[in-house]
Enzyme design. Structure first.
Site, mmCIF file in Angstrom:
data_model
loop_
_atom_site.group_PDB
_atom_site.id
_atom_site.type_symbol
_atom_site.label_atom_id
_atom_site.label_comp_id
_atom_site.label_asym_id
_atom_site.label_seq_id
_atom_site.Cartn_x
_atom_site.Cartn_y
_atom_site.Cartn_z
ATOM 1 C CD GLU A 169 53.758 49.544 59.601
ATOM 2 O OE1 GLU A 169 52.803 49.996 58.945
ATOM 3 O OE2 GLU A 169 53.789 48.353 60.017
ATOM 4 C CG ASP A 177 57.823 46.569 63.123
ATOM 5 O OD1 ASP A 177 57.907 47.003 61.955
ATOM 6 O OD2 ASP A 177 56.957 46.956 63.927
#
Length: 398
Positions: free
Chosen positions: A144, A79
């Protein structure tokens, strides 16, 4: 001959490594929106003849090559932070523009482009038989950027997968990292009594009380622990809020949010104690950890307190030694042994589970979250060599 064989195969795959890194950057993957990226990586793992490929319940993509009893994991979060401020970029952040030795785009350094090097490095290790005694796993972890370590905790506690060694592929400028400070995110709330602003003596102004607490926190920072390797703990009061019936009223509540970076010897318990000692009106003030809550792209509801432990791996650990040996061969020079300033999934791998972990990745830490983020294309190839060589180097140490 091993290093020469790895070099030959990396050179053969260089066009593919670059092209897949560009495909990765072109695929938007904001937190909770990683599905397209997961499917892209899944297809590449299958094309590279991985022995096992799966998507877990939270949405991590995990692939394996080799069948040895000891498990090595290379991890990269897939991400990214937001990149819709195109006016601040000299190129489209999702166009994967190549300019000389630089590949521009969101996620180029932090850290999606590393996935291309990881996948090809693992495939080369399998082709050359460099996995004796190991199973090598590659994970593309989710969420994350919004809560580092959360998807790792899911992986270990819910999926039952616990590696023996971990390489975190966040940007290290191709040096070997062995730790970083942790983090605690706090909320402090003070209550007062509302009254009309024309009669402030009838109220108890929560902002005034909070202002004194903020000044106390500023003084408190001088007492934080300092570590010769990781550095000193820090605190930032980042947000302040208040509640009042109107602009013409004494506020009855004030809240601040704090980013507290913690070093060796500091924990959530020590942090809570120090901030409770710093508040101006303890009888009307609460100090608590904040919580993360969201829904992953798979539809799984997740939540976690925002405590991210400090971690350091001993410089003489076999994984550090193997990392230095692999990096030296991959780069042709000895790497630095250092640490990140920011936080990574290491807060879970080693901070929470005490799994030996190091960092090695293409790109530079200072480019993370920056406009005009880029990675050196040559870094991608050197990183692929490192990822191919590490299992055989680790076998020599353990």
């Amino acid at each position: 001959m091993t290093n020469q064989e790895v070099e030959i195969l990396v050179r053969k795959y260089e066009p593919e490594i670059l092209e897949f890194a560009r495909d990765i950057i072109k695929t938007r993957s904001y937190s909770t929106e990683e599905k397209g990226m997961v499917m892209l990586i899944k297809s590449k793992m299958e094309a590279l003849d991985f022995d096992e490929v799966k998507v877990d319940g939270i949405g991590n993509i995990v692939g394996r090559v080799g069948n040895g009893p000891r498990k090595i994991l290379y991890d990269a979060h897939i991400d990214t932070v937001w990149a819709e401020d195109k006016e601040n970029w000299k190129v489209d952040p999702f166009a994967a523009v190549v300019d000389g030795d630089l590949l521009y785009g969101r996620g180029s350094s932090d850290e999606k482009a590393a996935m291309s090097s990881m996948l090809y490095g693992a495939a080369i290790a399998k082709q050359l038989g460099l996995l004796d005694g190991f199973s090598l796993y590659i994970s593309g972890t989710v969420l994350e950027e919004t809560c580092d370590g959360l998807s790792v905790i899911h992986m270990v506690e819910k999926e039952g997968f616990r590696p023996d060694f971990v390489v975190i592929c966040e940007p290290t400028s191709l040096d070997v990292y062995r730790g970083h400070r942790g983090r605690v995110e706090l909320k402090i709330t003070t209550t007062g009594t509302s009254a009309h602003a024309a009669h402030p003596d009838k109220g108890d102004n929560a902002i005034y009380k909070m202002a004194q607490t903020v000044l106390n926190i500023e003084k408190l920072t001088a007492t934080f622990k300092d570590d010769p390797f990781l550095g000193k703990g820090t605190a930032v009061v980042s947000i302040i809020e208040s509640k009042a019936p109107s602009i013409n009223s004494v506020p009855s509540e004030s809240t601040i949010y704090i980013d507290r970076r913690i070093t060796v010897g500091e924990t959530k318990e020590t942090v809570l104690a120090e901030f409770r000692g710093a508040v101006n009106d303890p009888g009307h003030t609460t100090v608590e950890l904040t919580e993360f809550e969201d829904t992953s792209w798979t539809g799984l509801h997740v939540c976690q307190e925002k405590y991210f432990p400090t971690w350091v791996l001993d410089e003489n650990h076999p994984l550090v030694k193997a990392g230095v040996d692999a990096a030296t061969e991959a780069r042709g020079k000895t790497p630095r042994i250092s640490r990140w300033i920011f936080s990574t999934n290491g807060v879970a791998f080693m901070g929470h589970f005490n799994i030996p972990s190091i960092g090695f990745g293409p790109g530079d830490e200072w480019l993370a979250h920056a406009a005009n983020e880029y990675v050196r294309i040559s870094d991608l190839y050197e990183a692929a060599r490192f990822y191919a060589l590490l299992p055989s180097k680790l076998a020599e140490e353990v």
